[in-house]
Scaffold this active site. Structure first.
Site, PDB file in Angstrom:
ATOM      1  N   GLU A  88       0.438  18.837  69.922  1.00 17.81           N
ATOM      2  CA  GLU A  88       1.697  19.342  70.336  1.00 17.81           C
ATOM      3  C   GLU A  88       2.073  19.363  71.948  1.00 17.81           C
ATOM      4  O   GLU A  88       1.545  20.638  72.436  1.00 17.81           O
ATOM      5  CB  GLU A  88       2.382  20.668  69.840  1.00 17.81           C
ATOM      6  N   GLU A 133      -0.830  26.112  63.056  1.00 20.15           N
ATOM      7  CA  GLU A 133      -1.152  27.221  64.079  1.00 20.15           C
ATOM      8  C   GLU A 133      -1.578  28.433  62.940  1.00 20.15           C
ATOM      9  O   GLU A 133      -1.068  29.545  63.315  1.00 20.15           O
ATOM     10  CB  GLU A 133      -0.011  27.618  64.866  1.00 20.15           C
TER      11      GLU A 133
END
Ligand SMILES: *[C@@H]1O[C@H](CO)[C@@H](O)[C@H](O)[C@H]1NC(C)=O
Ligand SMILES: *[C@@H]1O[C@H](CO)[C@@H](O)[C@H](O)[C@H]1NC(C)=O
Ligand SMILES: *[C@@H]1O[C@H](CO)[C@@H](O)[C@H](O)[C@H]1NC(C)=O
Ligand SMILES: *[C@@H]1O[C@H](CO)[C@@H](O)[C@H](O)[C@H]1NC(C)=O
Ligand SMILES: *[C@@H]1O[C@H](CO)[C@@H](O)[C@H](O)[C@H]1NC(C)=O
Ligand SMILES: *[C@@H]1O[C@H](CO)[C@@H](O)[C@H](O)[C@H]1NC(C)=O
Length: 573
Positions: A263, A183
């Site tokens: 995710e 991220e």
């Protein structure tokens, strides 16, 4: 933006099996068919996250078998750098740290591996997996081209990645893809040179044919700084209402490859003092169904959350520590037990892929050992000579944990009262410099607590020359956002009344070794039994102490010892 139709369907897969060349193991992306190609055949993964570092090695196999029986064909794991390199150049890869064994075991069980070696992992893990010793250079800019940071990363990846190379799919192992950073688009630096450095480093250790990818939140602004040409861009999102819209953000960056949610949140993380997070089974299964119907690749985060053992939990900002449990409300509980969510997820997967027949390993049996009386042995102050065998470091002003080379747990800061405080006198941390919680005593008498972001002032009383102790607890380093450079201890001066306190004795405390080797000899002096919790308030609390209790494993009952749960009814932090 094109709407995605299912591409890698089973029918297609079965047709192509016949044509495949089984002798050559390859894992690639097929641009024209918008999917992964495994040995030249369209392939879609349905994966689940398990963190080997949150499950005792003894249970790795049990959890992996349960994941296989749910119908998954892959698992995903992070590798936390700080777990493996606790001190610069000192590596841990054995026992519970044996990531190679974990990956081999996954391979033997017949699951593929999606590897996320960071170096930053977030993960609700101390400092997002970065070692605290990086903060020895105070001005370091983590996750950037800061040369000091890059040198440490380079050295670490030079140790880790060669261990991973033989485990890659193309080399006969189970690792199909490898994530670079994590991220990164959510971080403020937006440093493409850093991503390029990692890309080059990963390729040089793992080969040119390794399939590298990135993961970012499903928002265009996040993908902007998190992606790089040559790293396949994937997204992450939970059970949102509009799956198509979420995948469209990935499509804007990757118009041609497979859809991937790296995710997909089956639950959520917890914070101290907050109720345990819950996400309904219905929300998870309906979003999972919709993603699989689109032909997407999905990783369920977490499939089994496990436990933040020792001091490994992280924290979020504004400062909120995560607890020891990383249950995550996942399909398998923290204890690895089967849940309603597990069976519901399995039923969804069954609609798309073949799920293995045969018995599912049952939840582990538990045994109730009964009530255990705890005996108070010593407070930290009383045990200083055992906990801090090399004695204190002297310093005019406070030093941080990293400056005294202790990274976790508790450090005791001691000085003397410079003046009589017969009236309550404010002891304060004007710059919010207590990281994260200080238990204050004068001559062993509890006075109060100072806490980061919460309590900046507490009154104390005592005579000039009395011993002022602050036992400072590191509650976990921030793992997400700008402030992962989270120094611990007293990071600014304290004032008593109007004057800065000076002449500190700083005791690093080796609690782990003490518990392992000395606690047995601690009974004997000044003991009292405490079967009831003691009163607790900010002005009247019990100093942190060591308690011990014994219990016996009954004989004559087969299959003991078994797992159990510990409960502290009425106790507080
Ligand atoms: C979902 O998002 C897509 C793309 O933004 C949009 O076309 C569609 O109308 C949305 N569906 C719903 C039910 O809101
Ligand atoms: C503190 O008070 C005591 C009497 O309680 C007195 O003897 C002593 O001189 C005082 N010390 C200072 C530094 O004021
Ligand atoms: C500290 O003591 C002073 C004087 O007794 C009082 O006014 C103040 O409210 C107290 N502060 C705290 C934080 O207890
Ligand atoms: C931590 O890093 C941020 C961002 O670079 C910076 O603004 C801040 O001053 C740093 N904090 C400390 C304590 O060094
Ligand atoms: C404490 O104050 C002194 C004097 O102002 C200053 O030099 C020092 O840097 C401060 N220490 C910390 C840890 O803030
Ligand atoms: C626990 O058992 C050991 C060995 O029997 C004994 O020495 C010790 O005092 C016991 N401790 C407590 C807290 O009961």
């Amino acid at each position: 933006v094109p709407t995605d139709t299912p591409i890698c369907t089973q029918t297609e897969l079965q047709t192509l099996v016949v044509l495949s060349n089984a002798s050559q193991r390859t894992f690639k992306i097929d641009d024209s068919r918008k999917c992964f190609l495994k040995d030249g055949q369209p392939f879609r993964y349905i994966s689940g996250s398990i963190h080997y570092h949150r499950v005792p090695r003894f249970y790795w196999k049990d959890r992996l078998l349960k994941m296989k029986m749910a119908g998954l064909n892959a698992i995903q794991t992070y590798i936390p750098w700080n777990f493996h390199e606790p001190l610069p150049g000192q590596y841990q890869f054995s026992d519970d740290h044996d990531v190679e064994h974990f990956i081999q075991l996954t391979h033997e069980i017949g699951l593929l591996v999606i590897l996320r070696p960071g170096p930053y992992i977030c993960a609700e893990w101390d400092m997002g997996g970065l070692p605290a010793w990086l903060l020895e250079k105070q001005s370091i800019v983590l996750r950037s081209s800061d040369p000091y940071y890059l040198a440490a990363v380079d050295k670490w990846l030079g140790v880790l990645l060669p261990k991973m190379k033989p485990l890659l799919y193309q080399n006969g192992g189970p690792i199909i893809t490898v994530q670079v950073e994590n991220e990164y688009g959510s971080y403020f630096t937006c440093d493409y040179d850093y991503l390029r450095f990692l890309q080059k480093c990963f390729h040089s250790h793992l080969g040119d044919d390794v399939l590298l990818f990135t993961t970012d939140g499903a928002r265009e602004s996040l993908l902007q700084c998190g992606t790089l040409q040559g790293l396949y861009a994937t997204v992450d999102f939970g059970p949102v209402s509009n799956i198509t819209a979420a995948f469209q953000t990935q499509r804007r960056t990757e118009p041609r490859g497979p859809l991937v949610n790296s995710e997909f949140y089956t639950g959520w993380l917890d914070h101290w003092g907050q109720p345990h997070s819950r996400v309904s089974t219905e929300a998870v299964t309906s979003a999972l169904y919709n993603m699989l119907a689109l032909g997407a690749n999905v990783n369920l985060y977490m499939f089994t959350g496990g436990t933040n053992f020792a001091y490994w939990n992280g924290a979020n900002t504004p400062y909120a520590a995560q607890p020891t449990s990383y249950d995550y409300d996942a399909p398998l509980t923290e204890a690895g037990d089967l849940t309603e969510k597990y069976f519901a997820v399995r039923e969804i997967i069954r609609k798309f892929e073949k799920v293995p027949d045969g018995p599912i390993p049952p939840s582990t049996p538990k045994f109730a050992y009964g009530k255990v009386a705890l005996k108070k042995l010593k407070t930290v102050g009383e045990a200083l000579n055992i906990l801090s065998p090399s004695g204190p470091i002297k310093s005019l002003y406070p030093l941080t944990f990293v400056q005294v080379k202790q990274y976790f747990g508790f450090v005791l800061y001691r000085t003397t009262l410079p003046k009589n405080c017969s009236d309550p006198t404010p002891l304060s941390a004007p710059l919010n410099g207590v990281r994260d919680r200080a238990y204050i005593s004068v001559n062993g008498v509890p006075q109060g607590i100072l806490e980061r972001n919460k309590v900046f002032v507490t009154n104390i009383t005592g005579k000039a020359g009395a011993t002022l102790d602050l036992l400072v607890e590191n509650m976990g380093r921030v793992n997400y956002g700008r402030y992962t450079n989270d120094s611990k201890g007293l990071i600014s001066n304290l004032t008593l009344g109007n004057s800065i306190l000076t002449n500190w004795l700083i005791f690093p405390l080796n609690t782990e070794d003490a518990v392992r080797s000395h606690l047995r000899g601690w009974g004997g002096h000044g003991n009292s039994y405490h079967t009831e919790p003691e009163p607790h308030s900010s002005s009247n609390f019990t100093l942190p102490a060591f308690y011990m209790g014994n219990f016996s494993i009954p004989s004559g009952i087969p299959d003991l010892p078994q797992d159990t749960f510990i409960q502290f009814p009425g106790w507080t932090k």
